[in-house]
Design a protein around this motif. Sequence first.
Motif, PDB file in Angstrom:
ATOM      1  N   ASP A 197       0.499  -1.651   0.637  1.00 47.10           N
ATOM      2  CA  ASP A 197       0.198   0.272   0.346  1.00 47.10           C
ATOM      3  C   ASP A 197       0.661   1.423  -0.120  1.00 47.10           C
ATOM      4  OD1 ASP A 197       0.657  -0.674   2.492  1.00 47.10           O
ATOM      5  OD2 ASP A 197      -0.869   0.620   3.379  1.00 47.10           O
ATOM      6  N   GLU A 198       0.791   1.984  -0.236  1.00 45.44           N
ATOM      7  CA  GLU A 198       0.934   3.633  -0.984  1.00 45.44           C
ATOM      8  C   GLU A 198      -0.258   4.517  -0.450  1.00 45.44           C
ATOM      9  OE1 GLU A 198       2.553   4.156  -4.045  1.00 45.44           O
ATOM     10  OE2 GLU A 198       4.748   3.560  -3.041  1.00 45.44           O
ATOM     11  N   VAL A 199       0.142   5.212   0.681  1.00 49.95           N
ATOM     12  CA  VAL A 199      -0.975   6.060   2.068  1.00 49.95           C
ATOM     13  C   VAL A 199      -0.673   7.177   1.506  1.00 49.95           C
ATOM     14  CG1 VAL A 199      -2.901   6.382   3.241  1.00 49.95           C
ATOM     15  CG2 VAL A 199      -2.426   3.925   2.564  1.00 49.95           C
ATOM     16  N   PRO A 200      -1.164   8.614   1.356  1.00 46.57           N
ATOM     17  CA  PRO A 200       0.291   9.823   1.562  1.00 46.57           C
ATOM     18  C   PRO A 200      -0.627   9.850   2.649  1.00 46.57           C
ATOM     19  CG  PRO A 200      -1.550   9.775  -0.046  1.00 46.57           C
ATOM     20  CD  PRO A 200      -1.825   8.666   0.342  1.00 46.57           C
ATOM     21  N   SER A 201       0.780  10.972   3.248  1.00 50.59           N
ATOM     22  CA  SER A 201       0.683  10.962   4.808  1.00 50.59           C
ATOM     23  C   SER A 201       1.564  12.016   4.989  1.00 50.59           C
ATOM     24  CB  SER A 201       1.450   9.235   5.655  1.00 50.59           C
ATOM     25  OG  SER A 201       1.643   9.867   6.597  1.00 50.59           O
ATOM     26  N   ASP A 202       1.088  12.898   6.038  1.00 48.21           N
ATOM     27  CA  ASP A 202       2.070  13.636   6.578  1.00 48.21           C
ATOM     28  C   ASP A 202       3.473  13.465   7.309  1.00 48.21           C
ATOM     29  OD1 ASP A 202       0.760  16.049   6.043  1.00 48.21           O
ATOM     30  OD2 ASP A 202      -0.367  16.336   7.349  1.00 48.21           O
ATOM     31  N   PRO A 203       4.051  13.844   7.517  1.00 42.79           N
ATOM     32  CA  PRO A 203       5.571  13.019   8.396  1.00 42.79           C
ATOM     33  C   PRO A 203       5.174  12.744   9.589  1.00 42.79           C
ATOM     34  CG  PRO A 203       6.872  15.355   6.937  1.00 42.79           C
ATOM     35  CD  PRO A 203       4.810  15.266   6.649  1.00 42.79           C
ATOM     36  N   THR A 204       4.954  11.984  10.307  1.00 38.71           N
ATOM     37  CA  THR A 204       4.491  11.648  11.832  1.00 38.71           C
ATOM     38  C   THR A 204       5.129   9.914  11.873  1.00 38.71           C
ATOM     39  OG1 THR A 204       2.443  10.900  12.678  1.00 38.71           O
ATOM     40  CG2 THR A 204       2.305  10.153  10.371  1.00 38.71           C
ATOM     41  N   ASP A 205       4.793   9.680  13.089  1.00 35.82           N
ATOM     42  CA  ASP A 205       5.120   8.499  13.449  1.00 35.82           C
ATOM     43  C   ASP A 205       3.994   7.172  13.308  1.00 35.82           C
ATOM     44  OD1 ASP A 205       5.848   6.090  14.712  1.00 35.82           O
ATOM     45  OD2 ASP A 205       6.093   7.060  17.034  1.00 35.82           O
ATOM     46  N   ALA A 206       4.073   7.023  11.951  1.00 40.58           N
ATOM     47  CA  ALA A 206       3.439   6.227  11.393  1.00 40.58           C
ATOM     48  C   ALA A 206       2.769   5.184  12.376  1.00 40.58           C
ATOM     49  CB  ALA A 206       3.886   5.838   9.768  1.00 40.58           C
ATOM     50  N   GLN A 207       1.102   4.537  12.590  1.00 44.46           N
ATOM     51  CA  GLN A 207       0.412   3.370  12.806  1.00 44.46           C
ATOM     52  C   GLN A 207       0.063   3.206  11.827  1.00 44.46           C
ATOM     53  OE1 GLN A 207       1.806   2.798  15.958  1.00 44.46           O
ATOM     54  NE2 GLN A 207       3.146   4.432  15.649  1.00 44.46           N
ATOM     55  N   PRO A 208       0.187   1.707  12.200  1.00 39.85           N
ATOM     56  CA  PRO A 208      -1.139   0.953  11.076  1.00 39.85           C
ATOM     57  C   PRO A 208      -2.753   1.428  11.016  1.00 39.85           C
ATOM     58  CG  PRO A 208      -0.492  -0.400  13.203  1.00 39.85           C
ATOM     59  CD  PRO A 208       0.527   0.615  12.913  1.00 39.85           C
ATOM     60  N   GLU A 209      -3.786   1.937  10.214  1.00 35.42           N
ATOM     61  CA  GLU A 209      -4.399   1.488  10.428  1.00 35.42           C
ATOM     62  C   GLU A 209      -5.635   0.460   9.919  1.00 35.42           C
ATOM     63  OE1 GLU A 209      -6.317   4.788   8.205  1.00 35.42           O
ATOM     64  OE2 GLU A 209      -4.847   6.723   9.239  1.00 35.42           O
ATOM     65  N   ASP A 210      -6.794  -0.159   9.944  1.00 36.65           N
ATOM     66  CA  ASP A 210      -7.517  -0.770  10.367  1.00 36.65           C
ATOM     67  C   ASP A 210      -7.883  -1.302   8.985  1.00 36.65           C
ATOM     68  OD1 ASP A 210      -8.051  -0.822  13.246  1.00 36.65           O
ATOM     69  OD2 ASP A 210      -9.647  -0.364  13.030  1.00 36.65           O
ATOM     70  N   TYR A 211      -7.692   0.101   8.211  1.00 32.30           N
ATOM     71  CA  TYR A 211      -8.098  -0.771   6.750  1.00 32.30           C
ATOM     72  C   TYR A 211      -7.755  -1.429   6.160  1.00 32.30           C
ATOM     73  CZ  TYR A 211      -8.843  -0.706   2.065  1.00 32.30           C
ATOM     74  OH  TYR A 211      -9.118  -0.694   0.402  1.00 32.30           O
ATOM     75  N   ASP A 212      -6.494  -1.052   6.255  1.00 31.18           N
ATOM     76  CA  ASP A 212      -5.245  -2.017   5.542  1.00 31.18           C
ATOM     77  C   ASP A 212      -4.297  -2.556   6.659  1.00 31.18           C
ATOM     78  OD1 ASP A 212      -4.645   1.345   4.064  1.00 31.18           O
ATOM     79  OD2 ASP A 212      -3.782   2.484   6.123  1.00 31.18           O
ATOM     80  N   ILE A 213      -4.658  -2.786   7.474  1.00 32.31           N
ATOM     81  CA  ILE A 213      -4.168  -3.856   8.226  1.00 32.31           C
ATOM     82  C   ILE A 213      -5.156  -5.297   7.143  1.00 32.31           C
ATOM     83  CG2 ILE A 213      -4.596  -5.116  10.480  1.00 32.31           C
ATOM     84  CD1 ILE A 213      -4.236  -3.263  11.631  1.00 32.31           C
ATOM     85  N   ALA A 214      -6.057  -4.836   6.714  1.00 32.01           N
ATOM     86  CA  ALA A 214      -8.075  -5.609   6.523  1.00 32.01           C
ATOM     87  C   ALA A 214      -7.132  -5.727   5.429  1.00 32.01           C
ATOM     88  CB  ALA A 214      -8.650  -5.485   7.012  1.00 32.01           C
TER      89      ALA A 214
END
Length: 384
Positions: free
Chosen positions: A256-273
Amino acid sequence: MGGGIAGSSAAAGLAPHGRTIMLEAEDAFGYHSSGRSATYYHFGIGNSTVRGLTAFSRRHFESKTLKGVARSHLSPALFVATSDMLTEMDALRREMGRFTDSLEHIDEVALRKIVPVLKSGDEGLLAGIMDHSARRLDSDALLQDYRAALSQEGGKSVTNARVASIERKDGSWVITTTRNECYAAPVLVNAAGAWCDHVAGMAGVEPLELKSLRRTIISIDAPPEHDARSWPFTKTVVDDFYMLPESGRLLACPVDEVPSDPTDAQPEDYDIALAAAKVEEYTSIPVRRIAHKWAGLRTFTRDRVPVAGFAPDAAGFFWLAGQGGYGLQTAPAMSAITEALITGAPWPDDLEQLGVTESALSVERLKQADKNTEVAPPEARGNA
């Protein structure tokens, strides 16, 4: 600035030429992207420039660290295709073949023997390419080794050095941290990963409009009826799915490639599924439990080729950014490039022979792309 693989490798390369200080905002080196990578070396991603950087880096990975620890070990990578992906598979084989002579065509029967859980047949996977030159990298050993090389040359590594301000003063870049510590040097190497544009803004330098994309990985139990430890890194030839064995389990990713601001990235429910769904789409493994999950950011330039070079609008400000998903496997090459460009040494001959040129990595090529976009007629922009 930046204590991930880009900053660590660059600092190690520069340290023999002068006093070098590496600043990391977090309390650990490689906390973000470098510490969350699947850590593979292979020729299945990137364009010809990225593959050239990867090929140049191989000798480094085949050697041992200063402490005598292996930096990597051989571990084949398998790129698989459904009927709809066969054209892309042929193109990938031709491109990879320019950089390695260790490719093997894998038919449907062999696929099932190598990774028995792969779905095959008319609605599954039909063929693949095995890259026997691929290697599993030890990211922690690599990061520690680069810091050891920096220290050996008298350099310094500093954690918890979050920047409060950057200014150009008397021919030096002066950095003040949130702990009110000051550092100054004539050259500032911006290797801050997803935060590179932010660092540039603090320094009054025009940003490169880098894009940070979040990627998610899950860890699942390997099927008990199979010994998955010998399975190769397995990826679809198009960016849709990969998995690999890790510590008795399997890591799986929906690429997956989900646009994000610079941050301490955490997995989201949709991407886990989505990751779990891709496992069940391409394999016979039912995902009943997710043992672990995490996400990381991969930061790209607009052409997905890293950038290394001095900013045209700020003396002594050096860009080292946009390593995307290949920062670890290209780090030795990017370190050599940074060393050459900052010290004025000749461009490495081996890189030239592999088709990697200074212009391909330059800041100017991105600026020129901006100009071309600005002057393009409406019909050209509409077809882009």
